[in-house]
Each structure stands twice: as structure tokens, then as C-alpha cells.
Design a protein around this motif. Structure first.
Motif, mmCIF file in Angstrom:
data_model
loop_
_atom_site.group_PDB
_atom_site.id
_atom_site.type_symbol
_atom_site.label_atom_id
_atom_site.label_comp_id
_atom_site.label_asym_id
_atom_site.label_seq_id
_atom_site.Cartn_x
_atom_site.Cartn_y
_atom_site.Cartn_z
ATOM 1 N N ARG A 27 0.829 -1.209 0.000
ATOM 2 C CA ARG A 27 0.000 0.000 0.000
ATOM 3 C C ARG A 27 0.864 1.260 0.000
ATOM 4 O O ARG A 27 0.507 2.257 -0.644
ATOM 5 C CB ARG A 27 -0.940 -0.014 1.201
ATOM 6 C CG ARG A 27 -2.050 -1.067 1.102
ATOM 7 C CD ARG A 27 -3.118 -0.864 2.162
ATOM 8 N NE ARG A 27 -4.165 -1.863 2.066
ATOM 9 C CZ ARG A 27 -5.173 -1.830 1.213
ATOM 10 N NH1 ARG A 27 -5.261 -0.811 0.360
ATOM 11 N NH2 ARG A 27 -6.087 -2.788 1.198
ATOM 12 N N LEU A 30 2.045 1.702 -3.433
ATOM 13 C CA LEU A 30 0.940 2.155 -4.269
ATOM 14 C C LEU A 30 0.712 3.655 -4.101
ATOM 15 O O LEU A 30 0.450 4.368 -5.086
ATOM 16 C CB LEU A 30 -0.330 1.374 -3.896
ATOM 17 C CG LEU A 30 -1.563 1.607 -4.754
ATOM 18 C CD1 LEU A 30 -1.302 1.221 -6.208
ATOM 19 C CD2 LEU A 30 -2.738 0.806 -4.216
ATOM 20 N N GLN A 31 0.839 4.157 -2.883
ATOM 21 C CA GLN A 31 0.693 5.589 -2.644
ATOM 22 C C GLN A 31 1.789 6.383 -3.362
ATOM 23 O O GLN A 31 1.526 7.458 -3.932
ATOM 24 C CB GLN A 31 0.735 5.876 -1.149
ATOM 25 C CG GLN A 31 -0.503 5.386 -0.402
ATOM 26 C CD GLN A 31 -0.397 5.602 1.094
ATOM 27 O OE1 GLN A 31 0.634 6.067 1.590
ATOM 28 N NE2 GLN A 31 -1.464 5.253 1.832
ATOM 29 N N GLU A 34 0.914 6.566 -7.031
ATOM 30 C CA GLU A 34 -0.183 7.507 -7.265
ATOM 31 C C GLU A 34 0.317 8.949 -7.231
ATOM 32 O O GLU A 34 -0.102 9.790 -8.037
ATOM 33 C CB GLU A 34 -1.279 7.288 -6.225
ATOM 34 C CG GLU A 34 -2.039 5.971 -6.417
ATOM 35 C CD GLU A 34 -3.028 5.697 -5.304
ATOM 36 O OE1 GLU A 34 -2.982 6.443 -4.285
ATOM 37 O OE2 GLU A 34 -3.834 4.766 -5.425
ATOM 38 N N ARG A 83 0.837 -0.013 -10.892
ATOM 39 C CA ARG A 83 -0.233 0.176 -9.911
ATOM 40 C C ARG A 83 -1.240 -0.976 -9.965
ATOM 41 O O ARG A 83 -1.704 -1.473 -8.923
ATOM 42 C CB ARG A 83 -0.936 1.509 -10.173
ATOM 43 C CG ARG A 83 -2.096 1.787 -9.219
ATOM 44 C CD ARG A 83 -2.488 3.260 -9.282
ATOM 45 N NE ARG A 83 -2.725 3.688 -10.639
ATOM 46 C CZ ARG A 83 -3.880 3.487 -11.306
ATOM 47 N NH1 ARG A 83 -4.873 2.843 -10.718
ATOM 48 N NH2 ARG A 83 -4.022 3.940 -12.534
ATOM 49 N N LEU A 84 -1.566 -1.421 -11.178
ATOM 50 C CA LEU A 84 -2.492 -2.540 -11.323
ATOM 51 C C LEU A 84 -1.914 -3.809 -10.682
ATOM 52 O O LEU A 84 -2.629 -4.546 -9.983
ATOM 53 C CB LEU A 84 -2.786 -2.771 -12.810
ATOM 54 C CG LEU A 84 -3.708 -3.965 -13.120
ATOM 55 C CD1 LEU A 84 -5.070 -3.768 -12.470
ATOM 56 C CD2 LEU A 84 -3.856 -4.146 -14.631
ATOM 57 N N LEU A 86 0.292 -3.973 -8.266
ATOM 58 C CA LEU A 86 0.289 -3.811 -6.810
ATOM 59 C C LEU A 86 -1.108 -4.055 -6.235
ATOM 60 O O LEU A 86 -1.268 -4.717 -5.194
ATOM 61 C CB LEU A 86 0.776 -2.406 -6.436
ATOM 62 C CG LEU A 86 2.265 -2.139 -6.639
ATOM 63 C CD1 LEU A 86 2.584 -0.674 -6.369
ATOM 64 C CD2 LEU A 86 3.100 -3.027 -5.714
ATOM 65 N N GLU A 87 -2.126 -3.527 -6.895
ATOM 66 C CA GLU A 87 -3.494 -3.719 -6.418
ATOM 67 C C GLU A 87 -3.891 -5.198 -6.451
ATOM 68 O O GLU A 87 -4.525 -5.711 -5.511
ATOM 69 C CB GLU A 87 -4.456 -2.895 -7.274
ATOM 70 C CG GLU A 87 -4.321 -1.388 -7.051
ATOM 71 C CD GLU A 87 -5.165 -0.574 -8.016
ATOM 72 O OE1 GLU A 87 -5.686 -1.191 -8.977
ATOM 73 O OE2 GLU A 87 -5.306 0.649 -7.823
ATOM 74 N N ILE A 90 -2.111 -6.905 -3.597
ATOM 75 C CA ILE A 90 -2.756 -6.593 -2.308
ATOM 76 C C ILE A 90 -4.023 -7.435 -2.139
ATOM 77 O O ILE A 90 -4.254 -8.022 -1.071
ATOM 78 C CB ILE A 90 -3.077 -5.089 -2.231
ATOM 79 C CG1 ILE A 90 -1.779 -4.286 -2.098
ATOM 80 C CG2 ILE A 90 -3.998 -4.794 -1.041
ATOM 81 C CD1 ILE A 90 -1.978 -2.789 -2.211
ATOM 82 N N ASN A 91 -4.824 -7.489 -3.201
ATOM 83 C CA ASN A 91 -6.049 -8.288 -3.127
ATOM 84 C C ASN A 91 -5.739 -9.767 -2.881
ATOM 85 O O ASN A 91 -6.425 -10.442 -2.105
ATOM 86 C CB ASN A 91 -6.855 -8.128 -4.422
ATOM 87 C CG ASN A 91 -7.442 -6.742 -4.577
ATOM 88 O OD1 ASN A 91 -7.671 -6.050 -3.589
ATOM 89 N ND2 ASN A 91 -7.672 -6.315 -5.813
#
Length: 217
Positions: A27, A30-31, A34, A83-84, A86-87, A90-91
């Protein structure tokens, strides 16, 4: 360094805590991506503005601005891919962590059930239930024996004979009562019956007077 290497592969660390740390790290990354995307978007907007401003008066400057804009857009696409990823990671970690916690809870419940059941088997359960049923039947028999009064048993034939005797006595009493009931005779009929008696009495008196007269002579 070895400790970090071992912790990276989950050597001695708690799995649940390791998953949480990994999710926190993802996370944070990811920040950062962004924020980088926001910065690149501003640069893209600035280069586009510069290209429009010099599109007529200075084509060389406008062309350079468009090239920088394209480069920033390519970087944006690369960051979007990161980013995709990483998301998705995380999921995946969150799902795996939830599965691990669910399995741990289920295993704990299973251990508790095993502790409760102990050495209990279906054969033992069936045997116990059979004993309970047997003891319940015995208890019912005992209760029935205790509640049933003793010395009151009578022969069925004797009871029938006594009942028949009572019925006969009742009928006899009814017949006797019927014989004692006086008959109702109408008044006219009673007077007709009384008249022959009066005639008989008159004949007797006449015969008596005749006998007295004869004796007097």
C-alpha cells in the motif's frame, strides 16, 4: 542481512503478521506510484499547454513540448501497469490472509470439538442410548408397579356374575313395584260393582225377618 532474508521468506516470523506487513508495504508503494502519476499528469498538462502556445509561432518548441508530453504519457502507462500489479497483489494477499485466518478458526473449532468428543464413538453413543432406553423402561415399570394398588385384582368371570345378579335384582324390584301400584277405577264403574252387594244384603235381611216371625208363632 540474513535475518532480513529469512524474514522475507517467512523463516521464523508469524505468517499472519508477515502477510500484514507485506500488505502495508504494498500500500505504501501504491501511494508513491499515485503521487508520481499526479506529478506526471501535471507535467503532461504543462507540455500540452506549451505546445499549443508555440504551435504557430515556434514549431520547434512546440515539437519538443509534444515529445516530452509523449514521454511522460509513456511513463504514466508504465506506472499504471505497476499500480495494477500492486493492487492485484494486495487483493491476493488479503484474500490469502483471510483464508488463513478462516482455516485457523476452523482448526481451533475442530480441536475444541475433538476435545469435547474425546474417545466418543458411534458405537459408544449407540450403547449409551440403548442403556438410557432400557433404564427408562425399567423406571416406567417401577412407577407403574408402585402406583398400582395391590389386593384389588378380581376374576373377570366373578365380576360378570356379580353384575348379572345386580341386574336381576333391579328387574325384580321394578316388577314388584309395578304389582303394588293400585289400579285406577272410574267412579261410575265402582258404583255398578257395589250394587250387587246391596241386593245381597236386602235378601239376607228379608230372610232374617221371616225366621224371626216363624219363631214367634
Amino acid at each position: 542481512m540474513m535475518a532480513g532474508f529469512m524474514s522475507y521468506f517467512g523463516g521464523r516470523r508469524d505468517t499472519k503478521q508477515a502477510a500484514r506487513d507485506a500488505i502495508v508495504g504494498l500500500r505504501q508503494q501504491l501511494q508513491m506510484i499515485e503521487k508520481k502519476e499526479e506529478h506526471l499528469q501535471k507535467k503532461i498538462d504543462e507540455e500540452l499547454k506549451k505546445a499549443k502556445a508555440n504551435a504557430v509561432s515556434n514549431k520547434a518548441v512546440a515539437t519538443q513540448a509534444l515529445r516530452r508530453k509523449k514521454a511522460n504519457e509513456s511513463e504514466m502507462d508504465r506506472l499504471a501497469g505497476q499500480r495494477l500489479q500492486l493492487e492485484l497483489q494486495i487483493n491476493t494477499l488479503e484474500s490469502a490472509n483471510l483464508n488463513a485466518e478462516t482455516m485457523a478458526a476452523m482448526k481451533k473449532a475442530s480441536d475444541v470439538l475433538a476435545s469435547i468428543h474425546g474417545n466418543m464413538t458411534m458405537d459408544k453413543v449407540d450403547s449409551t442410548m440403548s442403556k438410557i432406553t432400557e433404564q427408562r423402561e425399567i423406571a416406567n415399570e417401577i412407577a407403574e408397579a408402585i402406583s398400582y394398588p395391590t389386593g384389588t385384582e378380581a376374576d373377570e368371570d366373578e365380576l360378570k356374575a356379580e353384575l348379572a345378579e345386580l341386574e336381576q335384582e333391579t328387574l325384580d324390584e321394578r316388577l314388584a313395584g309395578a304389582e303394588r301400584v293400585p289400579l285406577h277405577i272410574p267412579a261410575g264403574a265402582r258404583r255398578v260393582e257395589e250394587q250387587p252387594n246391596v241386593a245381597v244384603e236386602d235378601d239376607e235381611e228379608a230372610q232374617l225377618r221371616e225366621l224371626q216371625a216363624a219363631l214367634a208363632m
